[in-house]
Enzyme design. Structure first.
Site, short mmCIF file in Angstrom:
data_model
loop_
_atom_site.label_atom_id
_atom_site.label_comp_id
_atom_site.label_asym_id
_atom_site.label_seq_id
_atom_site.Cartn_x
_atom_site.Cartn_y
_atom_site.Cartn_z
N GLY A 166 -4.40 -9.85 1.27
CA GLY A 166 -4.74 -9.01 0.13
C GLY A 166 -4.63 -9.75 -1.19
NE ARG A 183 2.98 -7.34 -8.38
CZ ARG A 183 3.39 -8.49 -8.86
NH1 ARG A 183 3.10 -8.86 -10.09
NH2 ARG A 183 4.09 -9.31 -8.11
CB CYS A 225 10.12 9.33 -21.94
SG CYS A 225 8.91 9.95 -23.09
C1 LIG Z 1 1.33 -5.20 7.31
C2 LIG Z 1 0.79 -5.87 6.08
N1 LIG Z 1 -0.28 -6.66 6.22
C3 LIG Z 1 -0.82 -7.30 5.15
C4 LIG Z 1 -0.27 -7.17 3.90
C5 LIG Z 1 -0.93 -7.91 2.76
O1 LIG Z 1 -0.11 -8.82 2.15
P1 LIG Z 1 -0.68 -9.76 1.00
O2 LIG Z 1 -1.37 -8.89 0.01
O3 LIG Z 1 0.53 -10.39 0.43
O4 LIG Z 1 -1.60 -10.74 1.64
C6 LIG Z 1 0.86 -6.38 3.71
C7 LIG Z 1 1.50 -6.27 2.40
O5 LIG Z 1 2.65 -6.45 2.21
C8 LIG Z 1 1.40 -5.70 4.84
O6 LIG Z 1 2.48 -4.92 4.72
#
Ligand SMILES: Cc1ncc(COP(=O)(O)O)c(C=O)c1O
Length: 428
Positions: free
Chosen positions: A286, A326, A357
């Site tokens: 991701g 974040r 707030c």
């Molecule tokens: C099961 C699982 N797969 C994939 C991801 C994607 O991780 P990233 O965005 O760090 O590649 C996550 C995110 O933590 C996850 O929990």
């Protein structure tokens, strides 16, 4: 610049040739701005490594679930990693009939399992023995065999923020090596379970290849034992995601190419050495695909200084922790840069805060900037886990999101929320 598709020309911040100020004039602030070119370049890098190999990279929808981004990933041949029915519905809405969907998560409900099976999920990544039995039960009620993978927790330290470390023994995710073995043996006796694979995901924002190497080797050792003890043959191995990005000069993550090549080579060599056909390899990425594709632009509303000797300078902006959580959630660092370089104003050290707030409503601390009220500032590296974590806290509307197209034009991909949308679910 951290996000390479965002750069200065004549003291003005641009995205792929388009002036950020111009986008703000049309869409106002706060606004998330993404570079399609950046996402496409990452997808091309992935497809270059895959190049006909038995590898599927699934886009982790949680990183940024905008339908436009899902569509882009789908047309570039990626599969999808989802963790809820809502995410799976998003994928199906953006690419109807999509078959390359893996469904992860420790708490799938019966309804979610049913929905996934009815919509031909590629695989349910099962995270516990009770879940395995539940999947069997739901599959029985539908009279189908559920394709499953067992998520192994390899107990590897990913050296990241504890909230996003997921492959340590103490984490809630997956099954230990011993429990994993029990799960496969149990699965063999469950008539509505079709064991397809194995998966692991050790965390997110991981900056070196070593933890991935360790996890891959632990999964392979497990498979060795699995073959010997059960004879189970797996048709896929899913090594998860977690590759980090650079949020500041301190972070130098491996490239997507190196990450994918190293891990897939380890698996392919291991199988080749044993004279076995390597199974299909899956990844769930991701952040490394979209993280540095986007920025959040906000306007400085007020400059405020506390008067005592330990005084602080606060720049109050129109974005807040509901838009970018974040920093307060993980103490995360997002670089802050002005949209127009203002060389005349004196520089000062600023705490950049939002209107919410809570004292936790900060977006950046100790930043040296030349600021005036009304200035536009950009929070970099805001493409992943930013808009997807946005909320309506303080009844604030979620920001508008726009994409700068490859030809330098712009399109709105998520409208700014209206006030009616915030409370139209409520019954008075
Ligand atoms: C099961 C699982 N797969 C994939 C991801 C994607 O991780 P990233 O965005 O760090 O590649 C996550 C995110 O933590 C996850 O929990």
């Amino acid at each position: 610049m951290r996000c390479k598709n965002f750069y200065y020309k004549d003291d003005e911040l641009l995205c792929d040739g388009l002036k950020i100020k111009k986008i703000v004039q049309e869409y106002s602030t706060p606004v998330f701005i993404y570079s399609e070119l950046h996402i496409r370049e990452n997808l091309n890098q992935i497809n270059k490594v895959i190049n006909g190999k038995q590898i599927t990279v699934c886009y982790a929808v949680k990183a940024n679930p905008a339908l436009n981004i899902l569509k882009l990933a789908g047309t570039e041949n990626l599969g999808f990693d989802v963790v809820s029915e809502g995410e799976m519905r998003r994928v199906l809405a953006s690419s109807p009939g999509q078959k390359k969907i893996v469904f992860s998560g420790v708490g799938k409900t019966d309804e979610e399992i049913r929905f996934a099976l009815q919509n031909e999920v590629f695989c349910l990544n099962v995270e516990s023995l009770p879940e395995l039995n539940r999947v069997n039960m739901v599959a029985k009620s539908l009279n189908v065999r559920a394709p499953v993978s067992i998520r192994i927790n390899p107990d590897v330290n990913p050296d990241t923020h504890p909230y996003i470390a997921t492959g340590l023994r103490e984490n809630k995710f997956g099954l230990s090596i011993d429990d994993g073995m029990i799960a496969y043996k149990t699965a063999q006796s469950l008539p509505f379970i079709d064991v397809k694979g194995i998966d692991c995901h050790i965390g997110s924002q991981i900056l070196s290849l070593e933890p991935f190497e360790q996890a891959t080797n632990k999964v392979l050792n497990f498979i060795d034992r699995l073959i010997k003890e059960t004879g189970v043959v797996l048709s896929h191995i899913n090594l998860g995601g977690g590759l980090g990005i650079s949020y500041s000069d301190k972070e130098h993550p491996p490239s997507l190419e190196n990450f994918l090549s190293l891990t897939s080579d380890i698996v392919i060599n291991w199988y080749n050495k044993r004279g076995l056909n390597p199974p299909h390899l899956l990844f769930e990425l991701g952040r490394s695909i979209v993280g540095n594709s986007g920025i959040l632009v906000a306007k400085v509303l007020y400059l405020k200084s506390t008067m005592d000797s330990n005084g602080k300078n606060f720049a109050v902006v129109d974005a807040a922790m509901n838009d970018l959580v974040r920093p307060t959630l993980y103490n995360a660092h997002h670089e802050v840069v002005p949209v127009i370089l203002n060389k005349k104003t004196r520089s000062s050290i600023w705490e950049i805060v939002g209107p919410i707030c809570e004292s936790g409503d900060w977006l950046a601390k100790n930043r040296e900037l030349r600021l005036l009220e009304g200035d536009l500032i950009s929070f970099l590296s805001a493409g992943a886990y930013c808009s997807s974590m946005a909320s309506n806290y303080n009844s604030r509307r979620k920001p508008v999101e726009v994409m700068v197209n490859c030809d330098g034009s712009v399109r709105e991909i998520v409208r700014r929320e209206s006030y009616d949308e915030i409370f139209n679910r409520e019954i008075t």
